[in-house]
Design a protein around this motif. Structure first.
Motif, PDB file in Angstrom:
ATOM      1  N   LEU A   1     -20.811  -1.454  -7.851  1.00  9.71           N
ATOM      2  CA  LEU A   1     -19.453  -1.958  -8.032  1.00  9.71           C
ATOM      3  C   LEU A   1     -18.587  -0.859  -8.638  1.00  9.71           C
ATOM      4  CD1 LEU A   1     -20.243  -5.503  -9.521  1.00  9.71           C
ATOM      5  CD2 LEU A   1     -19.642  -4.949  -7.159  1.00  9.71           C
ATOM      6  N   ASP A   2     -17.648  -0.363  -7.867  1.00  7.51           N
ATOM      7  CA  ASP A   2     -16.674   0.613  -8.347  1.00  7.51           C
ATOM      8  C   ASP A   2     -15.382   0.338  -7.602  1.00  7.51           C
ATOM      9  OD1 ASP A   2     -15.194   2.656  -9.337  1.00  7.51           O
ATOM     10  OD2 ASP A   2     -16.540   4.269  -8.722  1.00  7.51           O
ATOM     11  N   PHE A   3     -14.597  -0.585  -8.121  1.00  8.42           N
ATOM     12  CA  PHE A   3     -13.438  -1.089  -7.388  1.00  8.42           C
ATOM     13  C   PHE A   3     -12.402  -0.010  -7.113  1.00  8.42           C
ATOM     14  CE2 PHE A   3      -9.478  -3.452  -6.797  1.00  8.42           C
ATOM     15  CZ  PHE A   3      -9.882  -4.417  -5.885  1.00  8.42           C
ATOM     16  N   ALA A   4     -12.126   0.838  -8.113  1.00  2.00           N
ATOM     17  CA  ALA A   4     -11.029   1.789  -7.934  1.00  2.00           C
ATOM     18  C   ALA A   4     -11.356   3.212  -8.366  1.00  2.00           C
ATOM     19  CB  ALA A   4      -9.780   1.298  -8.676  1.00  2.00           C
ATOM     20  N   GLY A   5     -12.626   3.523  -8.678  1.00  2.00           N
ATOM     21  CA  GLY A   5     -12.945   4.925  -8.926  1.00  2.00           C
ATOM     22  C   GLY A   5     -13.485   5.278 -10.286  1.00  2.00           C
ATOM     23  N   GLY A   6     -14.164   4.365 -10.959  1.00  2.00           N
ATOM     24  CA  GLY A   6     -14.742   4.702 -12.260  1.00  2.00           C
ATOM     25  C   GLY A   6     -15.740   5.832 -12.169  1.00  2.00           C
TER      26      GLY A   6
ATOM     27  N   GLY B   1      -3.787  -1.400  -6.010  1.00  2.00           N
ATOM     28  CA  GLY B   1      -3.705  -0.907  -4.640  1.00  2.00           C
ATOM     29  C   GLY B   1      -5.065  -0.815  -3.977  1.00  2.00           C
ATOM     30  N   SER B   2      -6.125  -0.709  -4.777  1.00  2.00           N
ATOM     31  CA  SER B   2      -7.465  -0.600  -4.218  1.00  2.00           C
ATOM     32  C   SER B   2      -7.939  -1.897  -3.569  1.00  2.00           C
ATOM     33  CB  SER B   2      -8.458  -0.157  -5.294  1.00  2.00           C
ATOM     34  OG  SER B   2      -8.187   1.177  -5.695  1.00  2.00           O
ATOM     35  N   ALA B   3      -7.181  -2.970  -3.721  1.00  2.00           N
ATOM     36  CA  ALA B   3      -7.469  -4.195  -2.977  1.00  2.00           C
ATOM     37  C   ALA B   3      -7.129  -4.024  -1.506  1.00  2.00           C
ATOM     38  CB  ALA B   3      -6.688  -5.371  -3.556  1.00  2.00           C
ATOM     39  N   ALA B   4      -6.337  -2.994  -1.191  1.00  2.00           N
ATOM     40  CA  ALA B   4      -5.927  -2.682   0.186  1.00  2.00           C
ATOM     41  C   ALA B   4      -5.127  -3.807   0.825  1.00  2.00           C
ATOM     42  CB  ALA B   4      -7.131  -2.330   1.056  1.00  2.00           C
ATOM     43  N   ALA B   5      -4.562  -4.677   0.014  1.00  2.00           N
ATOM     44  CA  ALA B   5      -3.753  -5.783   0.519  1.00  2.00           C
ATOM     45  C   ALA B   5      -2.967  -6.377  -0.651  1.00  2.00           C
ATOM     46  CB  ALA B   5      -4.624  -6.850   1.166  1.00  2.00           C
ATOM     47  N   ALA B   6      -1.895  -7.064  -0.324  1.00  2.00           N
ATOM     48  CA  ALA B   6      -1.125  -7.784  -1.337  1.00  2.00           C
ATOM     49  C   ALA B   6      -1.700  -9.187  -1.440  1.00  2.00           C
ATOM     50  CB  ALA B   6       0.358  -7.821  -0.946  1.00  2.00           C
ATOM     51  N   ASN B   7      -2.769  -9.329  -2.210  1.00  2.00           N
ATOM     52  CA  ASN B   7      -3.481 -10.602  -2.255  1.00  2.00           C
ATOM     53  C   ASN B   7      -3.889 -10.950  -3.686  1.00  2.00           C
ATOM     54  OD1 ASN B   7      -5.617  -8.852  -2.786  1.00  2.00           O
ATOM     55  ND2 ASN B   7      -6.492  -9.008  -0.745  1.00  2.00           N
ATOM     56  N   ALA B   8      -4.709 -11.997  -3.820  1.00  2.00           N
ATOM     57  CA  ALA B   8      -5.109 -12.456  -5.143  1.00  2.00           C
ATOM     58  C   ALA B   8      -5.934 -11.421  -5.891  1.00  2.00           C
ATOM     59  CB  ALA B   8      -5.907 -13.764  -5.008  1.00  2.00           C
ATOM     60  N   THR B   9      -6.749 -10.659  -5.180  1.00  2.00           N
ATOM     61  CA  THR B   9      -7.551  -9.621  -5.826  1.00  2.00           C
ATOM     62  C   THR B   9      -6.663  -8.552  -6.435  1.00  2.00           C
ATOM     63  OG1 THR B   9      -9.359 -10.022  -4.270  1.00  2.00           O
ATOM     64  CG2 THR B   9      -9.407  -7.953  -5.489  1.00  2.00           C
ATOM     65  N   ALA B  10      -5.598  -8.194  -5.725  1.00  2.00           N
ATOM     66  CA  ALA B  10      -4.640  -7.229  -6.270  1.00  2.00           C
ATOM     67  C   ALA B  10      -4.002  -7.773  -7.544  1.00  2.00           C
ATOM     68  CB  ALA B  10      -3.576  -6.902  -5.230  1.00  2.00           C
ATOM     69  N   GLY B  11      -3.704  -9.060  -7.557  1.00  2.00           N
ATOM     70  CA  GLY B  11      -3.137  -9.672  -8.751  1.00  2.00           C
ATOM     71  C   GLY B  11      -4.098  -9.640  -9.920  1.00  2.00           C
TER      72      GLY B  11
ATOM     73  N   GLY C   1     -11.219  -5.354 -10.251  1.00  2.00           N
ATOM     74  CA  GLY C   1     -11.178  -6.359  -9.204  1.00  2.00           C
ATOM     75  C   GLY C   1     -12.221  -7.438  -9.330  1.00  2.00           C
ATOM     76  N   THR C   2     -13.097  -7.328 -10.325  1.00  2.00           N
ATOM     77  CA  THR C   2     -14.198  -8.289 -10.458  1.00  2.00           C
ATOM     78  C   THR C   2     -14.283  -8.933 -11.831  1.00  2.00           C
ATOM     79  OG1 THR C   2     -15.682  -6.434 -10.969  1.00  2.00           O
ATOM     80  CG2 THR C   2     -15.623  -7.190  -8.685  1.00  2.00           C
ATOM     81  N   ALA C   3     -13.648  -8.362 -12.832  1.00  2.00           N
ATOM     82  CA  ALA C   3     -13.709  -8.917 -14.190  1.00  2.00           C
ATOM     83  C   ALA C   3     -12.660  -9.992 -14.381  1.00  2.00           C
ATOM     84  CB  ALA C   3     -13.504  -7.806 -15.216  1.00  2.00           C
ATOM     85  N   GLY C   4     -12.907 -10.889 -15.329  1.00  2.00           N
ATOM     86  CA  GLY C   4     -11.862 -11.793 -15.782  1.00  2.00           C
ATOM     87  C   GLY C   4     -11.046 -11.102 -16.856  1.00  2.00           C
TER      88      GLY C   4
ATOM     89  N   MET D   1       0.817  -1.207   0.000  1.00  2.00           N
ATOM     90  CA  MET D   1       0.000   0.000   0.000  1.00  2.00           C
ATOM     91  C   MET D   1       0.859   1.269   0.000  1.00  2.00           C
ATOM     92  SD  MET D   1      -2.909  -1.102  -0.464  1.00  2.00           S
ATOM     93  CE  MET D   1      -3.720   0.488  -0.369  1.00  2.00           C
ATOM     94  N   LEU D   2       2.016   1.227   0.610  1.00  2.00           N
ATOM     95  CA  LEU D   2       2.937   2.362   0.546  1.00  2.00           C
ATOM     96  C   LEU D   2       3.440   2.544  -0.889  1.00  2.00           C
ATOM     97  CD1 LEU D   2       4.994   1.844   3.822  1.00  2.00           C
ATOM     98  CD2 LEU D   2       3.525   3.801   3.305  1.00  2.00           C
TER      99      LEU D   2
END
Length: 447
Positions: free
Chosen positions: A203-208, A262-272, A321-324, A56-57
């Motif tokens: 649904l607005d993962f990162a600011g659309g 970064g909008s996943a707020a974690a280093a996880n699968a959603t961020a990937g 964060g939600t689309a394939g 996140m930093l």
């Protein structure tokens, strides 16, 4: 206690035969330690995850990179040489100003509990935020920092609509009022737990809607209020440096990984997932713009390719964060073609002077991306976001677009009318002809 259904299978595989009473006794014995541990599990204390914090930093710095130098160079290259420094100064000035307002009251109005439409002042001046306070798995200060970068870039996007003719003081006053009365309420409604659109399931993962559509609608209103540049439609006003524009677009793309992943707020699968979608949707959008321009105008241009890249970034922002990945590519390509149509045919038909096509790319791209998210996020269509009916989610997405149109359109109109009535919006005609670099700032980009 929920009994592990695998237990009898494991015992049977081991050749152990139990009667019903014996099995019940064994189950009761196995459940006892878990039952004793249940109260302790219920009292889990939130802890900081070092990996999440580091990501996140990094994401915060990447979003800052999007604004300066990314957006500044992208817009600066599109301006005429006599206005290059004015664009850079406006972007940098807005960044500095909004960062202060965010700490004073912006964070509190956005993420304070408040009501369905706006937060409160419970965290004004970051009251109660300490190095020990936690947001999810990261320090709250890091969350404040990350969200601050979003608040800073959004009003800076708008200036591309009225570039080369605005008073610098008017730009700063507009930015301060706009984030206060338009951005903070919109961000609260979409992202805060008590927000109206958040509770509706938008649904607005990162600011659309919050960033791009919000700024794009404001840009359309602004270029109408400011009026056309002197000579618009009568003389050529080509970008003075497409090299700067290309570098700026590249920095925007790089920084956008922090914006989206970064909008996943974690280093996880959603961020990937958000990261790969940010990559492939943008690539598809760039190629789509290139091809449609090649067909329509006979030659593919660097400006067109860069515009398509930005359109793709805008499109995938709410859906990343939600689309394939395949859905992300389709969304990027479709949005790019729609934006091309608005930046050429529609703009020429109505004759409005949106200097750097902020509405055509961010406004239109934000609308298509927000509505398209209902399709790309559907599990039946390859998404990972939800499983309700497509129609139900589509209405929620359309409703979020309508609310953004109302809040941004009306709010921006009132703010610009107030500024125009008091200190005025535009520089004098002689200053505009001379160029804002010298007239407003007393310096030149090139000597």
């Amino acid at each position: 206690m929920k009994l592990n259904w695998k237990l009898p299978l494991l015992l049977g595989a081991a050749g152990v035969a139990l009667t019903a009473p014996e099995f019940a006794a064994l189950a009761q014995e196995a459940a006892a330690p878990a039952a004793e541990a249940a109260p302790a599990a219920a009292e889990v204390v939130p802890t900081i995850n070092d990996g999440d914090t580091a990501w996140m930093l990094i994401s915060s710095v990447l979003v800052l990179l999007m604004t300066v130098p990314g957006l500044a160079l992208f817009y600066g290259g599109l301006a005429r040489a006599k206005n290059m420094l004015s664009v850079l100064t406006q972007v940098l000035g807005i960044l500095c100003l909004v960062s202060i307002l965010w700490v004073f009251y912006g964070y509190s109005l956005t993420f304070g509990e408040g009501n369905a439409y706006i937060g409160d002042f419970s965290k004004a001046f970051l009251k109660g935020v300490t190095p020990e306070s936690i947001s999810g798995t990261i320090p709250e200060y890091v969350f404040v920092l990350f969200q601050m970068t979003f608040a800073c870039i959004t009003p800076a996007l708008i200036i591309g609509a009225f570039a080369e003719r605005a008073k610098f003081i008017s730009v700063l006053v507009f930015a301060a009022l706009w984030v206060t009365f338009v951005y903070f309420p919109m961000a609260h409604m979409v992202w805060a737990g008590t927000g109206m659109l958040f509770l509706d399931g938008a649904l607005d993962f990162a600011g659309g809607t919050v960033v791009h559509m919000n700024s794009g609608i404001a840009a359309l209103v602004a270029c109408i209020f400011f009026g056309k540049r002197i000579g618009f439609g009568k003389e050529a006003m080509p970008p003075h440096s497409l090299v700067f524009t290309m570098v700026g677009a590249a920095l925007l793309w790089v920084g956008w990984f922090g914006f989206n992943a970064g909008s996943a707020a974690a280093a996880n699968a959603t961020a990937g997932l958000a990261a790969i979608n940010t990559f492939v949707a943008t690539g598809a959008a760039g190629i789509a713009w290139l091809l449609i321009e090649w067909i329509a105008k006979g030659k593919p241009s660097l400006l067109g390719l860069a515009s398509g890249v930005v359109a793709g970034l805008v499109a995938i922002t709410p859906a990343c964060g939600t689309a394939g990945p395949l859905g992300a590519m389709l969304l990027g390509a479709v949005t790019s073609i729609v934006c091309f149509f608005f930046c050429t045919t529609i703009k020429n038909a109505f004759g409005y002077d949106d200097s750097f096509d902020v509405f055509g790319i961010h406004g239109v791209g934000g609308i298509v991306g927000a509505i398209g998210t209902a399709f790309t996020a559907n599990v039946a269509l390859g998404g990972v976001g939800y499983e309700p009916s497509l129609g139900a989610q589509l209405w929620v997405q359309v409703f979020s677009v309508i609310i953004t149109l109302i809040v941004s359109g009306i709010g921006t109109s009132i703010i610009l009318a107030l500024i125009n009535f008091t200190i005025g919006l535009r520089v004098a005609p002689d200053a505009e002809r001379e160029g804002l670099d010298v007239a407003e700032h007393g310096e030149r980009a090139y000597n």
